[in-house]
Motif scaffolding. Structure first.
Motif, PDB file in Angstrom:
ATOM      1  N   LEU A  76       0.860  -1.184   0.000  1.00 56.57           N
ATOM      2  CA  LEU A  76       0.000   0.000   0.000  1.00 56.57           C
ATOM      3  C   LEU A  76       0.892   1.228   0.000  1.00 56.57           C
ATOM      4  O   LEU A  76       1.807   1.327   0.819  1.00 56.57           O
ATOM      5  CB  LEU A  76      -0.867   0.019   1.264  1.00 56.57           C
ATOM      6  N   CYS A  77       0.631   2.154  -0.908  1.00 54.81           N
ATOM      7  CA  CYS A  77       1.443   3.374  -0.924  1.00 54.81           C
ATOM      8  C   CYS A  77       0.533   4.582  -0.735  1.00 54.81           C
ATOM      9  O   CYS A  77      -0.388   4.821  -1.521  1.00 54.81           O
ATOM     10  CB  CYS A  77       2.223   3.491  -2.237  1.00 54.81           C
ATOM     11  N   ALA A  78       0.791   5.331   0.319  1.00 58.97           N
ATOM     12  CA  ALA A  78       0.033   6.561   0.588  1.00 58.97           C
ATOM     13  C   ALA A  78       0.715   7.706  -0.144  1.00 58.97           C
ATOM     14  O   ALA A  78       1.851   8.056   0.166  1.00 58.97           O
ATOM     15  CB  ALA A  78       0.009   6.828   2.089  1.00 58.97           C
ATOM     16  N   THR A  79       0.018   8.253  -1.135  1.00 57.39           N
ATOM     17  CA  THR A  79       0.589   9.366  -1.890  1.00 57.39           C
ATOM     18  C   THR A  79      -0.544  10.143  -2.552  1.00 57.39           C
ATOM     19  O   THR A  79      -1.588   9.565  -2.889  1.00 57.39           O
ATOM     20  CB  THR A  79       1.577   8.861  -2.965  1.00 57.39           C
ATOM     21  N   MET A  80      -0.340  11.437  -2.754  1.00 52.72           N
ATOM     22  CA  MET A  80      -1.339  12.200  -3.506  1.00 52.72           C
ATOM     23  C   MET A  80      -1.057  12.101  -4.998  1.00 52.72           C
ATOM     24  O   MET A  80      -1.937  12.224  -5.820  1.00 52.72           O
ATOM     25  CB  MET A  80      -1.356  13.651  -3.063  1.00 52.72           C
ATOM     26  N   ARG A  81       0.233  11.873  -5.335  1.00 53.77           N
ATOM     27  CA  ARG A  81       0.574  11.722  -6.753  1.00 53.77           C
ATOM     28  C   ARG A  81       1.992  11.182  -6.899  1.00 53.77           C
ATOM     29  O   ARG A  81       2.951  11.839  -6.495  1.00 53.77           O
ATOM     30  CB  ARG A  81       0.479  13.081  -7.455  1.00 53.77           C
ATOM     31  N   GLY A  82       2.109   9.985  -7.481  1.00 50.28           N
ATOM     32  CA  GLY A  82       3.433   9.448  -7.764  1.00 50.28           C
ATOM     33  C   GLY A  82       3.986  10.048  -9.047  1.00 50.28           C
ATOM     34  O   GLY A  82       3.382  10.955  -9.637  1.00 50.28           O
ATOM     35  N   ASP A  83       5.115   9.558  -9.507  1.00 45.01           N
ATOM     36  CA  ASP A  83       5.701  10.076 -10.746  1.00 45.01           C
ATOM     37  C   ASP A  83       4.831   9.734 -11.952  1.00 45.01           C
ATOM     38  O   ASP A  83       4.850  10.428 -12.962  1.00 45.01           O
ATOM     39  CB  ASP A  83       7.116   9.506 -10.951  1.00 45.01           C
ATOM     40  N   THR A  84       4.065   8.615 -11.859  1.00 45.67           N
ATOM     41  CA  THR A  84       3.168   8.219 -12.956  1.00 45.67           C
ATOM     42  C   THR A  84       1.804   7.874 -12.362  1.00 45.67           C
ATOM     43  O   THR A  84       1.722   7.384 -11.236  1.00 45.67           O
ATOM     44  CB  THR A  84       3.704   6.965 -13.684  1.00 45.67           C
ATOM     45  N   TYR A  85       0.741   8.126 -13.122  1.00 44.77           N
ATOM     46  CA  TYR A  85      -0.597   7.709 -12.654  1.00 44.77           C
ATOM     47  C   TYR A  85      -0.693   6.197 -12.725  1.00 44.77           C
ATOM     48  O   TYR A  85      -1.261   5.546 -11.861  1.00 44.77           O
ATOM     49  CB  TYR A  85      -1.684   8.336 -13.510  1.00 44.77           C
ATOM     50  N   SER A  99       8.247  -8.240  -5.844  1.00 39.38           N
ATOM     51  CA  SER A  99       7.014  -8.741  -5.231  1.00 39.38           C
ATOM     52  C   SER A  99       5.901  -8.844  -6.264  1.00 39.38           C
ATOM     53  O   SER A  99       5.788  -7.984  -7.147  1.00 39.38           O
ATOM     54  CB  SER A  99       6.572  -7.774  -4.122  1.00 39.38           C
ATOM     55  N   HIS A 100       5.068  -9.884  -6.152  1.00 35.93           N
ATOM     56  CA  HIS A 100       3.886 -10.016  -7.009  1.00 35.93           C
ATOM     57  C   HIS A 100       2.606  -9.792  -6.205  1.00 35.93           C
ATOM     58  O   HIS A 100       1.515 -10.140  -6.644  1.00 35.93           O
ATOM     59  CB  HIS A 100       3.866 -11.399  -7.672  1.00 35.93           C
ATOM     60  N   ALA A 101       2.753  -9.200  -5.028  1.00 36.88           N
ATOM     61  CA  ALA A 101       1.587  -8.982  -4.165  1.00 36.88           C
ATOM     62  C   ALA A 101       0.668  -7.923  -4.761  1.00 36.88           C
ATOM     63  O   ALA A 101       1.121  -7.052  -5.510  1.00 36.88           O
ATOM     64  CB  ALA A 101       2.075  -8.506  -2.790  1.00 36.88           C
ATOM     65  N   PRO A 102      -0.645  -7.969  -4.442  1.00 35.44           N
ATOM     66  CA  PRO A 102      -1.521  -6.885  -4.858  1.00 35.44           C
ATOM     67  C   PRO A 102      -0.975  -5.559  -4.336  1.00 35.44           C
ATOM     68  O   PRO A 102      -0.487  -5.484  -3.201  1.00 35.44           O
ATOM     69  CB  PRO A 102      -2.869  -7.217  -4.206  1.00 35.44           C
ATOM     70  N   SER A 103      -1.031  -4.546  -5.203  1.00 35.96           N
ATOM     71  CA  SER A 103      -0.371  -3.275  -4.870  1.00 35.96           C
ATOM     72  C   SER A 103      -1.238  -2.134  -5.354  1.00 35.96           C
ATOM     73  O   SER A 103      -1.669  -2.144  -6.504  1.00 35.96           O
ATOM     74  CB  SER A 103       0.979  -3.188  -5.593  1.00 35.96           C
ATOM     75  N   PHE A 104      -1.481  -1.160  -4.494  1.00 39.20           N
ATOM     76  CA  PHE A 104      -2.232   0.016  -4.948  1.00 39.20           C
ATOM     77  C   PHE A 104      -1.934   1.231  -4.087  1.00 39.20           C
ATOM     78  O   PHE A 104      -1.477   1.114  -2.953  1.00 39.20           O
ATOM     79  CB  PHE A 104      -3.745  -0.242  -5.020  1.00 39.20           C
ATOM     80  N   ASP A 105      -2.200   2.410  -4.696  1.00 36.82           N
ATOM     81  CA  ASP A 105      -1.972   3.678  -3.996  1.00 36.82           C
ATOM     82  C   ASP A 105      -3.245   4.104  -3.272  1.00 36.82           C
ATOM     83  O   ASP A 105      -4.356   3.828  -3.726  1.00 36.82           O
ATOM     84  CB  ASP A 105      -1.595   4.783  -4.998  1.00 36.82           C
ATOM     85  N   ILE A 106      -3.042   4.808  -2.184  1.00 32.72           N
ATOM     86  CA  ILE A 106      -4.150   5.366  -1.398  1.00 32.72           C
ATOM     87  C   ILE A 106      -3.964   6.872  -1.347  1.00 32.72           C
ATOM     88  O   ILE A 106      -2.895   7.347  -0.935  1.00 32.72           O
ATOM     89  CB  ILE A 106      -4.083   4.849   0.068  1.00 32.72           C
ATOM     90  N   ASN A 107      -4.981   7.614  -1.742  1.00 32.09           N
ATOM     91  CA  ASN A 107      -4.918   9.064  -1.595  1.00 32.09           C
ATOM     92  C   ASN A 107      -5.908   9.494  -0.520  1.00 32.09           C
ATOM     93  O   ASN A 107      -7.102   9.582  -0.769  1.00 32.09           O
ATOM     94  CB  ASN A 107      -5.248   9.750  -2.928  1.00 32.09           C
ATOM     95  N   ALA A 108      -5.400   9.694   0.668  1.00 26.85           N
ATOM     96  CA  ALA A 108      -6.209  10.259   1.755  1.00 26.85           C
ATOM     97  C   ALA A 108      -5.444  11.450   2.312  1.00 26.85           C
ATOM     98  O   ALA A 108      -5.472  11.727   3.508  1.00 26.85           O
ATOM     99  CB  ALA A 108      -6.489   9.223   2.826  1.00 26.85           C
ATOM    100  N   ALA A 109      -4.714  12.120   1.422  1.00 25.75           N
ATOM    101  CA  ALA A 109      -3.876  13.281   1.777  1.00 25.75           C
ATOM    102  C   ALA A 109      -3.003  12.938   2.992  1.00 25.75           C
ATOM    103  O   ALA A 109      -2.414  11.856   3.026  1.00 25.75           O
ATOM    104  CB  ALA A 109      -4.747  14.512   1.981  1.00 25.75           C
TER     105      ALA A 109
END
Ligand code: ACO
Length: 321
Positions: A76-85, A99-109
């Motif tokens: 899980l990555c908490a970010t408002m905006r990475g280098d790429t969408y 890693s092949h684990a499920p991976s997604f970004d979280i934007n909660a500021a």
């Protein structure tokens, strides 16, 4: 069964920008910024990319927890905006650590790291994961209007991470949103060359009503401390360490006084980094963990507020020696 914090790491840009540096091109001063916010300096991305910092902090947290990329079940990555969408920053980190684990970004500021902890808790409680990598990474310097002295002086860039492992540790957590699309607003960039809509209708940089955020923050921090302590059947005085979001030392001080919390229990590093949004709390955690601030069994309370308007708090028992 929930999680405990098994390892932490951080990576900060080299470039330090002091308040005096800002006063070279803005009508401001070290005195104004420091007395209003507690900030003396911040770190800003120059030659580094946010991806690189995020990967570095993730690797440091893995090493600290003595696990490899293959051991991770969720990123899980908490970010408002990475280098790429796309790929998300979480996927980019997964690629770098194998890693092949499920991976997604979280934007909660600024509350992103706490949202990640609570999502990790759900994955672990449901048996879907045992080891979770949480990364916070923010390039605030790329989101600001550097001619707006009321907002650009407040922020800094950085990344930090932690590894959460199944086990006793998390005692309680609470998240919420008071929806408001005006007091903190950062428009997204748009595609180009569309015959159907035009870009540039809204200024592509942060707008913030500092006074309104201030009022929300003091109330939200207080409310979340009360709620999460009640959930854990604890009084605010039972907490050993407070790790508040590092947005403004005056906001933190107001919340501290409201609950008669001893000043020594409230951890601060805002003077060196400014507000790094979702990353702030994780950098503070890593620094204090490395300094040996926490003893096994200590109760740590994380509390944060941010754009959205989001807020949240989590209490964990420190497990490492
Ligand atoms: N240097 C000098 N003067 C300044 C600056 C500056 N950098 N910025 C504003 N001023 C001026 C204003 O123009 C104003 O001048 P005026 O009286 O002539 O109009 C004066 O200083 C006072 O401005 P205020 O906005 O009333 O100052 P205040 O004491 O409220 O402090 C601040 C402003 C620091 C922004 C405060 O409101 C605050 O911290 N709010 C919360 C912000 C926050 O926490 N943001 C983070 C949440 S969002 C997120 O984390 C993603």
């Amino acid at each position: 069964m929930s999680f405990y914090i098994a390892g932490t790491g951080s990576a900060i840009p080299e470039k330090v920008v002091t308040n005096d540096d800002l006063a070279q091109f803005l009508d401001t001063s070290d005195e104004w910024i420091y007395t209003r916010t507690g900030i003396r300096q911040r770190h800003v991305l120059t030659h580094e990319k946010l991806d690189e910092l995020a990967i570095e902090s993730a690797k440091r947290a893995l090493a600290d927890a003595n696990v490899s990329g293959q051991d991770i079940d969720l990123i899980l990555c908490a970010t408002m905006r990475g280098d790429t969408y796309t790929p998300s920053l979480a996927c980019t980190i997964g690629e770098a650590i194998g890693s092949h684990a499920p991976s997604f970004d979280i934007n909660a500021a600024c509350v992103g790291a706490l949202y990640c902890m609570e999502i990790a808790d759900s994955f672990i409680a449901s048996g879907k994961a045992e080891t979770v990598l949480v990364v916070g990474a923010e390039a605030m310097s790329k989101l600001l209007d550097w001619t707006d002295r009321s907002s650009c002086v407040l922020f800094g860039d950085g990344s930090a991470a932690m590894v959460l492992k199944k086990g006793e540790g998390r005692l309680a957590g609470v998240l919420s949103t008071d929806p408001d699309s005006h007091v903190i607003r950062m428009p997204n960039i748009e595609g180009i060359n569309s015959p159907y809509n035009q870009i540039g209708q809204e200024k592509l940089a942060m707008h913030m009503d500092g006074g309104e955020v201030y009022k929300f923050a003091v109330n939200a921090m207080g409310k979340k401390i009360e709620e999460v302590c009640a959930m854990a059947n604890l009084a605010p005085a039972d907490i050993d360490w407070y790790l508040p979001h590092q947005a403004n030392a005056r906001i933190i001080e107001a919340s501290r006084k409201k609950f008669h919390i001893e000043r020594e229990k409230v951890l601060l590093n805002i003077s060196e980094y400014g507000n790094m949004s979702a990353t702030s709390i994780l950098v503070l955690l890593d620094e204090c963990a490395k300094k040996g601030t926490f003893k096994k069994g200590d109760k740590l309370l994380f509390v944060a507020f941010g754009g959205g308007l989001t807020s949240g708090a989590v209490i964990i028992k420190w497990k490492k020696e």
